[in-house]
Design a protein around this motif. Sequence first.
Motif, PDB file in Angstrom:
ATOM      1  N   ASP A   1       0.487   7.186   6.619  1.00  0.00           N
ATOM      2  CA  ASP A   1       1.458   6.984   7.127  1.00  0.00           C
ATOM      3  C   ASP A   1       0.986   7.798   8.276  1.00  0.00           C
ATOM      4  O   ASP A   1       0.172   9.044   8.198  1.00  0.00           O
ATOM      5  CB  ASP A   1       2.533   8.370   6.480  1.00  0.00           C
ATOM      6  CG  ASP A   1       2.681   7.678   5.230  1.00  0.00           C
ATOM      7  OD1 ASP A   1       2.937   5.662   5.178  1.00  0.00           O
ATOM      8  OD2 ASP A   1       3.743   8.088   5.205  1.00  0.00           O
ATOM      9  N   GLY A   2       1.463   7.338   9.284  1.00  0.00           N
ATOM     10  CA  GLY A   2       0.924   7.849  10.424  1.00  0.00           C
ATOM     11  C   GLY A   2       0.298   6.836  11.073  1.00  0.00           C
ATOM     12  O   GLY A   2      -0.247   7.320  12.488  1.00  0.00           O
ATOM     13  N   LYS A   3      -1.434   6.828  10.576  1.00  0.00           N
ATOM     14  CA  LYS A   3      -2.356   6.325  11.309  1.00  0.00           C
ATOM     15  C   LYS A   3      -2.039   4.961  10.859  1.00  0.00           C
ATOM     16  O   LYS A   3      -3.318   4.554  11.247  1.00  0.00           O
ATOM     17  CB  LYS A   3      -3.336   7.188  10.105  1.00  0.00           C
ATOM     18  CG  LYS A   3      -2.965   8.557   9.751  1.00  0.00           C
ATOM     19  CD  LYS A   3      -4.263   9.008   9.152  1.00  0.00           C
ATOM     20  CE  LYS A   3      -4.002  10.715   9.007  1.00  0.00           C
ATOM     21  NZ  LYS A   3      -5.239  10.977   8.189  1.00  0.00           N
TER      22      LYS A   3
ATOM     23  N   GLU B   1       3.408   1.038   9.415  1.00  0.00           N
ATOM     24  CA  GLU B   1       3.707   1.450   8.298  1.00  0.00           C
ATOM     25  C   GLU B   1       4.020  -0.294   7.173  1.00  0.00           C
ATOM     26  O   GLU B   1       3.875  -0.252   5.927  1.00  0.00           O
ATOM     27  CB  GLU B   1       5.318   1.645   8.460  1.00  0.00           C
ATOM     28  CG  GLU B   1       5.814   0.194   8.736  1.00  0.00           C
ATOM     29  CD  GLU B   1       7.536   1.103   9.317  1.00  0.00           C
ATOM     30  OE1 GLU B   1       8.217   0.049   9.740  1.00  0.00           O
ATOM     31  OE2 GLU B   1       8.065   1.918   8.820  1.00  0.00           O
TER      32      GLU B   1
END
Length: 270
Positions: free
Chosen positions: A67-69, A72
């Motif tokens: 998540d966030g890398k 989504e």
Amino acid sequence: MAEASNEPYRPLTVDVDRWAHGASAEISSQLFEILDIVDGNGTLRRALTDPSRSAEDRARLVHTLLDGKAHEVAVDIVANLASQRSATERQLGDRIERTAVLLAAAAAENRGGVEALESLVDELLGFKSMLDRSADVQWAFSDPRASAQAKVTLARRLMTAQSEEARLLVERAVSEPRGALPGRLLEQFAQWVADRQQRGIARVQTARPLREDQVAKLRDGLNRLYGRDLKLTTETNPALVGGLRVRVGEEIIDGSVTHRLDQLQQRIGA
């Protein structure tokens, strides 16, 4: 734990249409990057396929790590796959790879409809045909001393592909084939794209090159036989001696002289 350990094995599936409307080559590329992480990390791979962990726990691990890398959608797809119980560690990677290809196909479809899917199949098979015609090029892409980036650079020099999706899939096949021959992998990618188009690919080998009218007659005959519009790829194989060999999916129609000679040898015990 007992409930998780009794979770049945099923083929990993993902409903690509769930994410197809927002599909892009960038998301597909990120799925390939996640695949490389999974392939390269045995500890992670085992954690994501561990039957003693619950489906929710395996999916949660994906979100915790990614998540966030990554986009989504890419994270959701991998979490969805990890939540299903893999029969083998390899199966998870194989399904991520297939989904990445199908998402690239969906991106092409969003851009240009069925015609863009058709063009994507043509571009992938066109690069495969170029590979088939040159032993030197095949060696360059299979040379273990060459880096993945060097193979991508060579592919960019050789390819005539115009679409972003085709360039992504060609570069992927030559740089990270995961133990397969790049040409065979491109053929597999093309079949997956054709599957989304609900078409099949008929691979035809002949002892001598076919004329255009012969190809047209063969295509018509196969379309009638299979009840659908097939995409034909043809290649010359002098070892057949005469006749032809057709493969559609896992089915092989062998009308070659070589095959008939082999059958004769078996009958007479030679």
